[in-house]
Design an enzyme around this catalytic site. Structure first.
Site, short mmCIF file in Angstrom:
data_model
loop_
_atom_site.label_atom_id
_atom_site.label_comp_id
_atom_site.label_asym_id
_atom_site.label_seq_id
_atom_site.Cartn_x
_atom_site.Cartn_y
_atom_site.Cartn_z
N ASP A 76 86.18 62.49 -10.79
CA ASP A 76 85.79 61.09 -10.60
C ASP A 76 86.35 60.24 -11.75
O ASP A 76 86.96 60.76 -12.68
CB ASP A 76 84.26 60.97 -10.51
N HIS B 124 88.61 69.57 -6.84
CA HIS B 124 88.17 68.22 -6.48
C HIS B 124 88.64 67.21 -7.52
O HIS B 124 88.23 67.26 -8.68
CB HIS B 124 86.64 68.21 -6.41
N ASP C 67 88.22 76.87 -2.22
CA ASP C 67 89.28 76.09 -2.88
C ASP C 67 89.68 74.92 -1.99
O ASP C 67 90.79 74.86 -1.46
CB ASP C 67 90.48 77.00 -3.16
N GLU D 258 85.21 71.58 -8.55
CA GLU D 258 85.68 70.43 -9.34
C GLU D 258 86.35 70.94 -10.62
O GLU D 258 86.24 72.11 -10.98
CB GLU D 258 84.50 69.50 -9.68
O1 9MR Z 1 78.31 69.53 -14.29
C1 9MR Z 1 77.21 68.78 -13.80
C2 9MR Z 1 76.14 69.73 -13.34
O2 9MR Z 1 75.64 70.47 -14.43
C3 9MR Z 1 75.03 68.93 -12.67
O3 9MR Z 1 74.10 69.84 -12.12
C4 9MR Z 1 75.61 68.04 -11.59
C5 9MR Z 1 74.57 67.17 -10.91
O4 9MR Z 1 74.06 66.21 -11.76
O5 9MR Z 1 76.59 67.19 -12.13
C6 9MR Z 1 77.67 67.88 -12.69
O6 9MR Z 1 78.53 66.97 -13.25
C7 9MR Z 1 79.32 66.15 -12.43
C8 9MR Z 1 78.98 64.73 -12.79
O7 9MR Z 1 77.68 64.43 -12.36
C9 9MR Z 1 79.98 63.72 -12.27
N1 9MR Z 1 81.33 64.10 -12.64
C10 9MR Z 1 81.68 65.41 -12.17
C11 9MR Z 1 80.77 66.45 -12.75
C12 9MR Z 1 81.17 67.87 -12.32
O8 9MR Z 1 80.90 68.13 -11.01
#
Ligand code: 9MR
Length: 842
Positions: A340, A658, A706, A715
């Protein structure tokens, strides 16, 4: 779904639906909605940024704001619903409105012109009703959108729904991952000195023969497998193949057992040589606010993202979310968090810390020019330049003097709404907003700025001083506001990164401030913290929300004079013992074995390997280094999916992580993620629609796909590549331990200066003929003049070379030399890690 809902639905189905009005064929068809009962939380349902989704009593509820003009101003929806042309579908849901309202239920094309295949206007009541509709799909579509348009009301109201179901169409795809040969190896390779283990998936329960063949197809070694029974993380019956006794370097080796031949792999001292560099190069193409030069990253060049140029609405002049602050900040720069475009201080914190920690562990391994970045050639190691790109951003998130919560850090900056894929950063049209300051972000700033202050001191004293000042200010602001937590519901347009326990962040920040300043306030805080003595070594590993481990690791490994430091070091070794025991019991050699794998499990595994590696550095015991090597095998192919999770490493690797800009899977004019990008990996909770559709009921190791849309399993992020960089740098380290011992003693000090004597003892069995001893100064010290050795210093890294007459050190013998040095401010800790002709001394 609630129990009484289920009973009511059964009754209503019998009473209210006449066979004529309802297409029975459709009703009996397969379910196309994912998590329509909300038993699995809110995902993959999404909403517009003006309302937040919660699950209450088994239903999905949302407060719908008043004062919007159009139905589409407030939407709750689900994407990726497949439709088959000509098939008839039964669409049902239960919903309520308080006060009563008419809503809009749509099944439509997810993009302009938003063609509606079903459009209904359910009259929603306070007590709630069940609704059912049928329609025939006019087109086939892999990704129709189910949407509830709920805007257009002057007054706010509350919407709840449950049991959303769309039946009909094609049976959902049965997904069978291609797992290739049943012999699973580290596809990148094994270090000659081992260990070398592989896993065989088989029905057999008794030992089988295995054979190692070289590239010419000749038998290099043979042996018998060891049955390990059923592995709970994969549900597979597995055997271990241990070919550690074979050490001849070469490429194209394969292992054969039970009629299956593994993918090829190498045995070589250099198998990890390029990984630390690639893992670190990842950060340049994650940069925000700067053009990515194609000349430096062929295929990855792109205009600067969020540099204040339309259609971007940021990041040079970013306002807060409404009501949060009345100023704007220039927060240009930093790294995009992941796939993102958000930038989050808490996650940036652990990431930049781990890059700096990799450097602090072994400064000589990181050079200027290593990463091909714009700053290469400026005389500063590239890893520090890259870290600075993020650290400058983190500093810019600090609330300015004179403002409410001055000295704290804004939790994050990101888009008002989630954007779709693909979307290059410079094309993001969404409004950017600063979110409220949080204690956690403030402490991340304090910790990383304190660490940056000591590491940048030899390179840029002004930047070091700026960091230390910001760190002190952040520390004071966090102490004054110890419980300002990020809102868990603030997860629209960016991640919430909420954490309601920041006592660990306090400990980490105090530890970094103590290491840099040696001051009593921080020492006392560290010693009084429950995290200083408690068992911080969670089996699930540490991460952005669990940071006490970062403080403990640095107190153990960065030179300092903390009372009771031996106990701190022992505690790291105790943590490593815990992970070692888990690994030894694991049929796939994983130092991580929760019943359910977490989001980003690969990063948690790597962080457990960091603890094992630190134990090796502290004790020199080979079992810990072997554990790190074996743990890495899992990430590079010795796993249930027979896949490497690092792009470009191993014959079959993750390549569709992602991301909005490495989005080749969606747009072939865009690249795959760069070589060296780590996928988050198996995640039992499978929150995204692709994983929910294809991986339902998965055993932990199989909860991964994947696919670029699988944001919960696939991601890439800055905080997952950071332990990859740390661990791979450890693995690439060729320094063996223990042929020498060094005694470093301060013989006098005065304000700004000191004199030290160094004794090298040869503890090995061979004579040393000509020597270079290298170390790095932890606290910005510099050599002024020396004796009995020729000295050179670059940044913090010092080399002292023998002079001819003292070249030889016999086994059991020693040489002595010394120097006068200067240091600026703060403590003058003695270096603790020395290398003699490249090998680490104990
Ligand atoms: O890595 C994060 C994970 O530990 C949390 O459970 C999750 C939900 O809040 O979010 C993950 O982080 C994401 C973030 O919210 C937005 N950018 C991408 C991150 C990786 O998926």
């Amino acid at each position: 779904m609630t129990r009484c809902r289920a009973a009511l639905l059964a009754l209503l189905t019998m009473v209210a639906l006449s066979p004529a009005a309802f297409a029975r064929a459709a009703d009996e068809g397969p379910e196309q909605i994912v998590n329509g009962t909300f038993d699995a939380g809110t995902a993959p349902w999404w909403s517009t940024g003006n309302t937040a989704l919660t699950v209450e009593g088994g239903r999905l509820c949302a407060d719908i704001p008043g004062g919007t003009a159009n139905p589409w101003d407030v939407i709750i929806g689900q994407d990726g619903v497949p439709l088959v042309a000509g098939d008839t579908y039964a669409y049902r849901f239960a919903a309520s409105a308080t006060p009563a309202r008419v809503g809009k239920a749509l099944i439509q094309l997810p993009v302009d012109p938003w063609t509606q295949y079903l459009s209904a206007s359910p009259e929603l009541s306070v007590s709630g009703n069940d609704y059912s509709y049928t329609f025939t799909a006019p087109v086939s579509l892999p990704n129709a959108q189910v949407a509830f348009q709920l805007g257009g009301s002057a007054e706010p109201w509350r919407f709840c729904m449950d049991d959303v179901s769309l039946k009909g169409g094609a049976e959902p795809e049965v997904y069978e991952p291609d797992t290739g040969p049943r012999v699973r190896v580290n596809m990148v390779g094994y270090l000659p000195s081992g260990p070398k283990k592989a896993t065989l998936v088989t029905e057999a329960t008794t030992p089988l023969d295995w054979e190692l063949r070289n590239a010419a197809g000749e038998t290099a070694a043979t042996g018998r497998t060891s049955p390990k029974g059923t592995d709970v993380s994969s549900g597979q019956n597995v055997h271990t193949i241990d070919f550690g006794a074979y050490a001849k370097p070469g490429t194209g080796y394969t292992l054969t057992a039970d009629g299956e031949t593994s993918r090829p792999f190498e045995i070589g001292a250099g198998v990890y040589d390029s990984l630390p560099t690639d893992a670190l190069k990842f950060y340049y193409t994650q940069r925000s606010g700067i053009e990515i030069l194609d000349s430096l990253r062929p295929g990855y060049g792109r205009p600067a993202g969020h540099a204040g140029t339309a259609p971007n609405q940021g990041d040079t002049d970013v306002p807060c979310q409404p009501g949060v602050c009345d100023y704007t900040l220039n927060v240009k720069g930093g790294w995009y968090d992941a796939g993102d475009h958000g930038k989050y201080v808490v996650n940036g914190g652990i990431s930049v810390h781990q890059l700096m920690a990799a450097y602090e562990r072994d400064r000589a391994a990181f050079t200027d020019g290593q990463l091909s970045i714009p700053e290469s050639g400026n005389g500063v190691p590239d890893v520090l330049d890259e870290a600075r790109w993020e650290q400058e951003f983190i500093l810019s998130m600090q609330v300015p003097d004179g403002r409410p919560y001055a000295g704290m850090a804004h939790h994050k900056v990101h888009d008002q709404n989630w954007t779709g894929l693909p979307l290059l950063p410079h094309l993001d049209p969404q409004k950017r907003e600063l979110h409220a300051p949080s204690t956690a972000a403030t402490l991340n700033l304090a910790a990383t700025a304190a660490q940056a202050a000591r590491l940048f001191a030899p390179h840029d004293a002004a930047f070091a001083a700026r960091n230390l000042k910001a760190a002190r200010k952040a520390w004071a602001a966090a102490k004054a506001n110890p419980e300002r937590y990020a809102d868990p519901a603030d997860g629209v347009g960016g991640g919430a990164y909420d954490d309601a326990d920041v006592s660990d962040e306090f400990y980490w920040a105090a530890a970094e401030l103590y290491l840099t300043t040696g001051e009593k306030e921080f020492r006392d805080f560290v010693l009084a913290s429950p995290h200083h003595t408690g068992d911080v070594w969670r089996e699930r590993g540490f991460d952005w929300g669990n940071t006490a481990q970062l403080g403990r690791l640095d107190l153990a490994t960065v030179p300092n004079a903390l009372p009771g430091r031996d106990e701190v070091r022992r505690s790291v070794v105790a943590g490593a013992e815990k992970y070692l025991a888990i690994q030894r019991a694991h049929p796939y050699g994983l130092p991580y074995a929760p019943a359910d794998f977490d989001w980003g499990s690969n990063n948690l595994i790597l962080n457990n390997l960091v603890v094992l590696a630190a134990a090796y550095d502290l004790t020199g015991q080979e079992k810990y280094r072997a554990a790190v090597r074996e743990g890495m095998d899992y990430l590079l192919g010795r796993n249930a999916l027979n896949r490497s999770y690092v792009t470009g490493y191993g014959e079959v690797s993750a390549q569709n992580q992602h991301s909005r800009w490495y989005a080749y899977q969606l747009d072939h004019s865009l690249p795959h993620p760069p070589r060296g990008s780590l996928a988050g990996g198996p995640n039992s909770a499978i929150q995204d629609p692709v994983a929910q559709r294809l991986l339902r009921g998965c055993k932990p190791q199989f909860c991964y796909i994947d696919d670029i849309e699988s944001w919960s399993t696939n991601e890439l992020t800055i905080n997952w590549n950071s332990p990859l960089a740390w661990v791979s740098a450890f693995l690439a380290d060729k320094g063996e331990q223990s042929a020498c011992r060094v005694r470093y003693s301060a013989h006098g000090s005065w304000p700004g200066g000191f004199t030290s004597q160094i004794v090298i003892e040869n503890t090995g069995r061979e004579s040393v003929d000509g020597w270079t001893l290298s170390w790095s100064f932890p606290g910005g010290q510099r050599i002024r003049q020396g004796w009995e050795a020729e000295f050179a210093q670059s940044g913090a890294v010092v080399t002292a070379t023998s002079l001819g007459h003292n070249d030889r050190i016999r086994p059991g013998g020693s040489v002595t030399f010394g120097f006068v040095g200067t240091h600026t401010s703060g403590p003058n800790p003695a270096p603790e890690t020395f290398r003699l002709n490249g090998d680490r001394c104990r």
